[in-house]
Scaffold this active site. Sequence first.
Site, PDB file in Angstrom:
ATOM      1  N   HIS A 220       0.828  -1.207   0.000  1.00 48.58           N
ATOM      2  CA  HIS A 220       0.000   0.000   0.000  1.00 48.58           C
ATOM      3  C   HIS A 220       0.861   1.255   0.000  1.00 48.58           C
ATOM      4  CE1 HIS A 220       0.388  -0.775   4.426  1.00 48.58           C
ATOM      5  NE2 HIS A 220       0.469   0.541   4.490  1.00 48.58           N
ATOM      6  N   ASP A 250       0.342  -7.738   0.440  1.00 53.89           N
ATOM      7  CA  ASP A 250       0.583  -6.311   0.636  1.00 53.89           C
ATOM      8  C   ASP A 250       2.094  -6.096   0.645  1.00 53.89           C
ATOM      9  OD1 ASP A 250       0.588  -3.651   1.317  1.00 53.89           O
ATOM     10  OD2 ASP A 250      -0.342  -3.903   3.284  1.00 53.89           O
ATOM     11  N   GLY A 330       2.851   5.031   9.931  1.00 53.32           N
ATOM     12  CA  GLY A 330       4.252   5.289   9.620  1.00 53.32           C
ATOM     13  C   GLY A 330       5.106   4.041   9.755  1.00 53.32           C
ATOM     14  N   SER A 332       4.191   1.154   8.553  1.00 56.73           N
ATOM     15  CA  SER A 332       3.906   0.295   7.406  1.00 56.73           C
ATOM     16  C   SER A 332       5.168  -0.075   6.645  1.00 56.73           C
ATOM     17  CB  SER A 332       2.944   0.999   6.442  1.00 56.73           C
ATOM     18  OG  SER A 332       1.630   0.956   6.909  1.00 56.73           O
ATOM     19  N   SER A 348       1.798  -4.594   7.565  1.00 54.37           N
ATOM     20  CA  SER A 348       0.700  -4.236   6.674  1.00 54.37           C
ATOM     21  C   SER A 348      -0.237  -3.255   7.362  1.00 54.37           C
ATOM     22  CB  SER A 348      -0.060  -5.494   6.245  1.00 54.37           C
ATOM     23  OG  SER A 348      -1.204  -5.157   5.477  1.00 54.37           O
TER      24      SER A 348
END
Length: 486
Positions: A220, A250, A330, A332, A348
């Site tokens: 993402h 992801d 942040g 991720s 994720s």
Amino acid sequence: MSHKRIPKRKAAFAAGTVVALGAAAILLPNANASQDGSSNDAAAIAPKTLKASDATDLASQLQELLGDAFAGSYYDSDKQQLVVNVVNNVISGDDNNVIVQVKKAGAAVRGVDNSLTELAAGAKTLKTEATIPGTSWAVDPRTNKILVTADSTVTGDKWNTLESTVKSLGSDMATIKKSAGTFKTFASGGDAIFAGGARCSLGFNVTAGDGTPAFLTAGHCGVAAEQWSDTEDGQPIATVDQATFPGDGDFALVKYDDPATEAPSEVNVGGGQTVAINQAADAEVGTQVFRMGSTTGLADGQVLGLDATVNYPEGTVTGLIQTDVCAEPGDSGGSLFTQDGSAIGLTSGGSGDCTAGGETFFQPVTTALEAVGATLGAGDAAGGAGGDQAGGEEAGAGAGGEAGAGAGAGDEAGAGAGEEAGAGEEAGAGGDAGASPGDEAGAGGEEIGGVGGEEAGGDQVGGEEAGAGQETGNGADDGTGATESH
């Protein structure tokens, strides 16, 4: 924040070295395997004491041995044993000595009612009848059931639909629980690895299939922007090559723009400390894991479920790892790893925060590597970037394997381990994902462990506490070792 380029030079990583992670979590010492049971009587064969990584390997072997009788497995961290679920009709009617073989291999055997096929059918029903944003489900081998979770947005008719679907599966097949938070991906505007207003964390440095240096982060993040910088308003240093989100995962592969970038295989945990990443490995339920992210730094917890389906507002993502590790916006793309230096996952999303807790889901590294055709760590051929050789040989960027994906010819990745591109580092390039706890790496932090053996401001790789909160040079700067060492 300053950023230093790391010139090409030999990287001398201590193979298998793991530092004490300090304040956020303490790594327990590895347990040595016990003596194998010698009795032919299955009931008298005691399970072996195993390290988590060895338990994962053994589980894969026993799954092949048991076939359809295998109903999942998990790691009992208190006893340091692998528990293998076997459907009850096989245990009661076993006439081929398979159970004895499983016990002799070192696992504890537990009889259960639900087969993996039956649990998969239940998950399919949930997908068909209850794909509702704010929900997730995963098989929990410790209960031999599907654990369904609903966040705070699932109310009214949506809750009624979910609850009735779960009830239709039967109380012996699925359970449901409410989460106080809201399921969301953990990307955010702010500082660290930057692209427009987005901020993420670099997961692991890898060697792409064409032999160039790259890193993995969340998909993402990869679909949010094409180019990433290691400073909020800085020039891009890496470009997205592939990204998947939502859908079957992801994850994203982001290539460093400078092919001479050195990207060591480590995770920067702050305070000048790094953890060497030796391989990519599959998760095992019950295993203690550690997460590093640019917002909250270092956190730890356990794996709760595998092959999780999460219904984010942006769409459904399948094949994730469910944990009780905390994370915040942040984080991720940040790295999930184990004490022995195994890369497990990429952050994720989930619910909650690092104050109240919650669920966090991770993209398995092994499937991401295979999908993008990249290679991580010494001798790990999961992604097939040909040429990685273990045992001190140069980590394969391509056929002869130059260390650090792009590191100059002859650069050895890891003394004896052949480590490749920075595993966990939140590579500078990946910036924001910057893997480190928070932005400039403590203690002078430049080039922390970026080149084996180097000290960052006097802090040696191994020993100091990971100060979550210290800045990792905006992601890549230092600490990550990968530090955008171009």
